[in-house]
Design a protein around this motif. Structure first.
Motif, PDB file in Angstrom:
ATOM      1  N   PRO A 143      72.155  36.593  78.767  1.00 54.85           N
ATOM      2  CA  PRO A 143      71.996  35.152  78.555  1.00 54.85           C
ATOM      3  C   PRO A 143      72.398  34.295  79.747  1.00 54.85           C
ATOM      4  O   PRO A 143      72.190  33.081  79.738  1.00 54.85           O
ATOM      5  CB  PRO A 143      72.899  34.870  77.358  1.00 54.85           C
ATOM      6  CG  PRO A 143      73.965  35.914  77.450  1.00 54.85           C
ATOM      7  CD  PRO A 143      73.290  37.136  77.997  1.00 54.85           C
ATOM      8  N   GLN A 145      72.582  32.126  83.014  1.00 54.08           N
ATOM      9  CA  GLN A 145      71.587  31.312  83.708  1.00 54.08           C
ATOM     10  C   GLN A 145      72.198  30.730  84.975  1.00 54.08           C
ATOM     11  O   GLN A 145      73.406  30.780  85.188  1.00 54.08           O
ATOM     12  CB  GLN A 145      71.079  30.194  82.784  1.00 54.08           C
ATOM     13  CG  GLN A 145      70.432  30.695  81.499  1.00 54.08           C
ATOM     14  CD  GLN A 145      69.929  29.567  80.620  1.00 54.08           C
ATOM     15  OE1 GLN A 145      69.590  28.489  81.094  1.00 54.08           O
ATOM     16  NE2 GLN A 145      69.864  29.819  79.314  1.00 54.08           N
ATOM     17  N   ASN A 153      66.120  36.440  83.197  1.00 54.39           N
ATOM     18  CA  ASN A 153      66.434  35.081  83.644  1.00 54.39           C
ATOM     19  C   ASN A 153      66.447  34.996  85.166  1.00 54.39           C
ATOM     20  O   ASN A 153      66.011  34.000  85.751  1.00 54.39           O
ATOM     21  CB  ASN A 153      67.789  34.653  83.084  1.00 54.39           C
ATOM     22  CG  ASN A 153      67.702  34.251  81.621  1.00 54.39           C
ATOM     23  OD1 ASN A 153      66.602  34.100  81.079  1.00 54.39           O
ATOM     24  ND2 ASN A 153      68.842  34.095  80.976  1.00 54.39           N
ATOM     25  N   GLN A 165      63.923  30.397  81.251  1.00 55.97           N
ATOM     26  CA  GLN A 165      65.209  31.049  81.043  1.00 55.97           C
ATOM     27  C   GLN A 165      65.719  30.765  79.629  1.00 55.97           C
ATOM     28  O   GLN A 165      65.513  29.677  79.091  1.00 55.97           O
ATOM     29  CB  GLN A 165      66.227  30.565  82.078  1.00 55.97           C
ATOM     30  CG  GLN A 165      65.933  31.031  83.494  1.00 55.97           C
ATOM     31  CD  GLN A 165      67.014  30.616  84.464  1.00 55.97           C
ATOM     32  OE1 GLN A 165      67.806  29.716  84.190  1.00 55.97           O
ATOM     33  NE2 GLN A 165      67.050  31.270  85.620  1.00 55.97           N
ATOM     34  N   SER A 166      66.381  31.748  79.057  1.00 59.34           N
ATOM     35  CA  SER A 166      66.794  31.628  77.662  1.00 59.34           C
ATOM     36  C   SER A 166      68.117  32.350  77.445  1.00 59.34           C
ATOM     37  O   SER A 166      68.517  33.202  78.245  1.00 59.34           O
ATOM     38  CB  SER A 166      65.717  32.222  76.744  1.00 59.34           C
ATOM     39  OG  SER A 166      66.164  32.295  75.401  1.00 59.34           O
ATOM     40  N   GLU A 167      68.791  31.991  76.365  1.00 61.15           N
ATOM     41  CA  GLU A 167      69.987  32.715  75.946  1.00 61.15           C
ATOM     42  C   GLU A 167      69.634  33.929  75.094  1.00 61.15           C
ATOM     43  O   GLU A 167      70.506  34.657  74.643  1.00 61.15           O
ATOM     44  CB  GLU A 167      70.918  31.786  75.167  1.00 61.15           C
ATOM     45  CG  GLU A 167      71.485  30.649  76.012  1.00 61.15           C
ATOM     46  CD  GLU A 167      72.456  29.787  75.233  1.00 61.15           C
ATOM     47  OE1 GLU A 167      72.516  29.945  73.994  1.00 61.15           O
ATOM     48  OE2 GLU A 167      73.154  28.964  75.851  1.00 61.15           O
ATOM     49  N   TRP A 168      68.318  34.099  74.837  1.00 59.49           N
ATOM     50  CA  TRP A 168      67.788  35.255  74.124  1.00 59.49           C
ATOM     51  C   TRP A 168      68.468  35.437  72.781  1.00 59.49           C
ATOM     52  O   TRP A 168      68.593  34.485  72.023  1.00 59.49           O
ATOM     53  CB  TRP A 168      67.887  36.512  74.996  1.00 59.49           C
ATOM     54  CG  TRP A 168      67.224  36.356  76.339  1.00 59.49           C
ATOM     55  CD1 TRP A 168      67.838  36.295  77.561  1.00 59.49           C
ATOM     56  CD2 TRP A 168      65.818  36.179  76.603  1.00 59.49           C
ATOM     57  NE1 TRP A 168      66.914  36.117  78.563  1.00 59.49           N
ATOM     58  CE2 TRP A 168      65.668  36.051  78.002  1.00 59.49           C
ATOM     59  CE3 TRP A 168      64.679  36.145  75.808  1.00 59.49           C
ATOM     60  CZ2 TRP A 168      64.433  35.875  78.615  1.00 59.49           C
ATOM     61  CZ3 TRP A 168      63.443  35.980  76.407  1.00 59.49           C
ATOM     62  CH2 TRP A 168      63.324  35.852  77.783  1.00 59.49           C
ATOM     63  N   SER A 170      71.562  35.984  72.031  1.00 60.51           N
ATOM     64  CA  SER A 170      72.984  35.645  71.929  1.00 60.51           C
ATOM     65  C   SER A 170      73.237  34.272  71.324  1.00 60.51           C
ATOM     66  O   SER A 170      74.356  33.964  70.938  1.00 60.51           O
ATOM     67  CB  SER A 170      73.640  35.712  73.311  1.00 60.51           C
ATOM     68  OG  SER A 170      73.025  34.796  74.203  1.00 60.51           O
ATOM     69  N   THR A 171      72.229  33.424  71.238  1.00 64.70           N
ATOM     70  CA  THR A 171      72.434  32.100  70.663  1.00 64.70           C
ATOM     71  C   THR A 171      72.369  32.175  69.144  1.00 64.70           C
ATOM     72  O   THR A 171      71.585  32.944  68.579  1.00 64.70           O
ATOM     73  CB  THR A 171      71.371  31.120  71.187  1.00 64.70           C
ATOM     74  OG1 THR A 171      71.600  29.826  70.630  1.00 64.70           O
ATOM     75  CG2 THR A 171      69.974  31.556  70.802  1.00 64.70           C
ATOM     76  N   SER A 176      66.822  33.694  66.837  1.00 63.97           N
ATOM     77  CA  SER A 176      67.332  34.478  67.954  1.00 63.97           C
ATOM     78  C   SER A 176      66.917  35.945  67.863  1.00 63.97           C
ATOM     79  O   SER A 176      66.790  36.628  68.881  1.00 63.97           O
ATOM     80  CB  SER A 176      68.860  34.373  68.019  1.00 63.97           C
ATOM     81  OG  SER A 176      69.451  34.883  66.836  1.00 63.97           O
TER      82      SER A 176
END
Length: 313
Positions: A143, A145, A153, A165-168, A170-171, A176
């Motif tokens: 995640p 960035q 990312n 870009q993403s936190e994939w 983990s958010t 998610s």
């Protein structure tokens, strides 16, 4: 030949076969159905845990027993969160594997240069264990960035697509788990491709030629001639992929860890209940519910398959 002789002959015919399969029947009865029965029994028992109250150690009821154990687990926020994650994972996983598997099968069926190489590339992920794939995808789906970006990312950053870009996984969002399905799609799309490709190769070329003579376009040939004949294969692929998704544990364990709340599904929650919380009753309830969910998906398919084979005979 008298009736007694014929009966003795019939007994001699089936007795060796029965003796041959008896050990397997006994082992399956004990280690499959016996343990399933024990798990169901455990899920209906009551349990308590020790707690300190007023300076004294007291027994606190942890599970009331009976169907109350099931209503308690199903009504908990943690389990509802895990079920939602499982639904998102399964839907995205099914759509992705079926779409890419069918696409690759069509491309190979149409004929490409070095088909064997491409087929090997698509099938190779199946040879990789979920744990090994999970270790790699944990880095790819990191995640971080900006300056901390790695994996996908970092790739997006290098090509100027920072907005992707993403936190994939983990958010803590309701979608998610869609990112968690990406590694599974990568790993099993080749399997679905092999099923569809075998189906395409099993259809006679005469049917295609007849459709072309009638003036059908290539799209119409696929839509009205080929795809309808692939329906049994598509159904089999859906059942196989669907039940694998519902009991998926190792991939999620390798990427997010067994105790991750954000990426929890019933299988990983079961690990937490059993080994972290020490609540074997809740784990047994979880396992029984998961078994019922898989059974609802698989049993109608088995009945349909058996009925189809009987009609074919």
């Amino acid at each position: 030949m008298g009736e007694g002789s014929r009966a003795l002959k019939r007994e001699k015919n089936w007795l060796p076969g029965l003796l041959l399969v008896t050990p397997s029947i006994v082992l399956v009865g004990i280690f499959v159905y016996g343990l399933i029965g024990q798990n169901v029994w455990t899920s209906l028992t009551s349990s308590s845990k020790r707690a300190v109250s007023g300076g004294r150690v007291v027994e606190v009821t942890q599970n009331e027993g009976g169907l109350a154990n099931y209503t308690s687990l199903l009504g908990s926020d943690g389990y509802q969160h895990a079920l939602w994650n499982l639904l998102v994972l399964t839907v995205v996983f099914l759509v992705g594997t079926m779409l890419f598997g069918l696409l690759w099968a069509v491309l190979l069926e149409k004929g490409v240069t070095a088909e064997g190489v491409f087929r090997s590339i698509y099938l190779f992920p199946m040879a990789v264990s979920f744990i090994a794939a999970g270790v790699v995808w944990r880095w790819l789906l990191s995640p971080g960035q900006g300056e901390q970006a790695v994996g996908l990312n970092k790739l997006f950053q290098m090509v100027g697509l920072d907005g992707l870009q993403s936190e994939w996984w983990s958010t803590d969002s309701r979608w998610s788990m869609a990112a968690m399905a990406m590694p599974a799609i990568w790993q099993l799309s080749g399997y679905v491709m092999a099923l569809f490709l075998a189906g395409f190769r099993g259809i006679s070329e005469d049917q295609r030629e007849a459709a072309r003579i009638d003036g059908a376009s290539e799209w119409q040939i696929y839509r009205h001639v080929l795809f309808p004949q692939l329906s049994p294969i598509a159904l089999s692929a859906l059942i196989i992929i669907g039940h694998m998704s519902m009991k998926m544990f190792d991939l999620i364990y390798a990427i997010a860890g067994a105790n991750s709340y954000v990426a929890s599904v019933p299988a990983t929650l079961m690990w937490t209940q059993m080994f972290n919380q020490g609540d074997k009753v809740a784990a047994a309830v979880n396992a029984t519910i998961l078994l019922l969910i898989v059974a609802v998906l698989v049993i109608p398919y088995l009945v349909y398959t058996n009925k189809t084979e009987s009609e074919g005979d």
